[in-house]
Design a protein around this motif. Structure first.
Motif, short mmCIF file in Angstrom:
data_model
loop_
_atom_site.label_atom_id
_atom_site.label_comp_id
_atom_site.label_asym_id
_atom_site.label_seq_id
_atom_site.Cartn_x
_atom_site.Cartn_y
_atom_site.Cartn_z
N GLU A 1 0.82 -1.21 0.00
CA GLU A 1 0.00 0.00 0.00
C GLU A 1 0.86 1.26 0.00
N LYS A 2 1.86 1.30 0.88
CA LYS A 2 2.70 2.49 1.05
C LYS A 2 4.16 2.08 1.20
N LYS B 1 -0.83 11.90 5.53
CA LYS B 1 -1.73 12.99 5.92
C LYS B 1 -1.81 14.08 4.86
N ILE B 2 -0.69 14.40 4.24
CA ILE B 2 -0.72 15.52 3.30
C ILE B 2 -0.60 15.09 1.83
N ARG B 3 -0.24 13.83 1.58
CA ARG B 3 -0.20 13.31 0.22
C ARG B 3 -0.81 11.91 0.20
N PRO B 4 -2.08 11.81 0.55
CA PRO B 4 -2.72 10.50 0.73
C PRO B 4 -2.78 9.63 -0.52
N TYR C 1 -6.94 18.80 -2.10
CA TYR C 1 -6.68 20.19 -2.50
C TYR C 1 -5.22 20.56 -2.22
N MET C 2 -4.71 20.14 -1.06
CA MET C 2 -3.31 20.39 -0.71
C MET C 2 -2.39 19.59 -1.63
N LEU D 1 -3.26 25.26 7.77
CA LEU D 1 -4.11 24.07 7.69
C LEU D 1 -3.27 22.81 7.45
N ILE D 2 -2.24 22.95 6.60
CA ILE D 2 -1.34 21.82 6.34
C ILE D 2 -0.66 21.38 7.64
#
Length: 345
Positions: A214-215, A241-244, A291-292, A336-337
């Motif tokens: 998966e990762k 969290k920031i690049r799912p 969006y991020m 927010l990030i």
């Protein structure tokens, strides 16, 4: 080697299916540990005691002195008596069966010894790689030699590759058996160690192509494998969290955010609490992540989310109203990030 009670019981049970005589198996002290007569288990066998004392076969033709007719023969492995076989009956009749039982007992004992050695070797190997995963003190000569024995050169910098996925398939088990240099973190994570860096690209390409994975998170080349593993673990924690949507996370790509993640004690908790509540609303939370991930590009983010641009704008406005931070303003988006990074696991 030793004649254990389970082996004695197994040999006795199986041999008595084909041999029409009672069988007793005794340990190196002459105690019966396997017998067709269950009442005798745990008692001292006089014939076996004589065999151990004389180190030779003891045959009895007439009953007396608490002993029945039969053959008592030592089980000898590597010149050592590890037990005694006793078969009740006329020695001339039961003598050939004694050899058969002895051969069966020796075979099982040797198989058990091989199995135990393999198990001990596996435990030693797992212990070594577990220590390698977390050890941040200098590797002494003994540890370096142990690594050399397993085929990993710890005098060179080591790079950790943390993988998350399903490791129950035959293909993944075969891959790990072939790769060898890894440690189990938990049911869904393994960490691989590379010191032969020429093979790095090949390993990564192999992992990326596997549907079970998966990762993948990758640390830097470090003198201590544990430091590289820690980097990979942090890259995975922040990356999801920031690049799912991504499958591979490099520590050096996420270093800034990882450092930010460890220094947030003074940050106001209001945004964090709102984002935690957003976590229950997966639609809004996931929208913010994508969006991020798409660098604030409305068209790309909407396409990835498979929604209309107006719907995306509506969701972003809702996030702004809830958090007080506008995702379309770069500094507020940065807040927010950071907030998402600082959310508890």
């Amino acid at each position: 080697m030793k004649l254990s009670k389970p082996i004695a019981e197994k040999v006795t049970k199986e041999m008595m299916k084909i041999i029409p005589f009672n069988i007793n198996l005794m340990d190196e002290k002459g105690l019966i540990i396997g017998s067709g007569d269950k009442k005798r288990v745990g008692t001292l066998h006089k014939g076996a005691s004589k065999v151990i004392a004389t180190k030779s076969i003891h045959e009895i033709y007439t009953e007396g002195d608490g002993m029945k007719p039969g053959v008592n023969e030592p089980i000898v492995i590597n010149g050592e008596i590890i037990g005694v076989i006793g078969i009740t009956g006329d020695p001339d009749e039961v003598r050939p069966f004694s050899k058969l039982v002895g051969a069966a007992a020796k075979l099982l004992i040797e198989q058990e010894s091989i199995s135990k050695k393999a198990q001990n070797d596996r435990i030693k190997r797992e212990t070594f790689y577990h220590e390698l995963t977390y050890r941040k003190t200098s590797y002494d000569e003994e540890f370096l030699q142990q690594g050399k024995m397993y085929g990993i050169d710890l005098t060179r910098n080591c790079q950790a590759i943390l993988i998350k996925g399903n490791f129950h398939s035959k293909e993944m088990k075969a891959f790990l058996d072939h790769f060898r240099h890894y440690s189990t973190i938990d049911n869904s994570k393994r960490v691989l160690f590379i010191t032969e860096h020429s093979s790095f690209k090949e390993v990564i390409t192999n992992l990326i192509g596997r549907k079970e994975i998966e990762k993948i998170a990758i640390g830097e080349k470090e003198g201590f494998a544990a430091i590289s593993h820690e980097q990979a673990a942090n890259a995975l924690s922040v990356g999801v969290k920031i690049r799912p949507s991504e499958k591979v996370y490099y520590y050096h790509h996420l270093k800034l955010f990882i450092h930010l993640a460890s220094n947030h004690t003074e940050f106001p908790s209001s945004i964090l609490s709102v984002l935690e509540s957003l976590g229950n609303n997966q639609e809004l939370f996931h929208t913010l992540q994508i969006y991020m991930e798409e660098n604030g590009d409305i068209i790309k983010a909407a396409d990835k989310l498979n929604i209309h641009r107006n719907t995306l704008n509506y969701r972003l406005e809702k996030i702004r109203n809830l958090t007080g931070k506008n995702p379309k303003v770069i500094l507020e988006l940065f807040e927010l990030i950071c907030s998402i990074i600082w959310l508890s696991e």
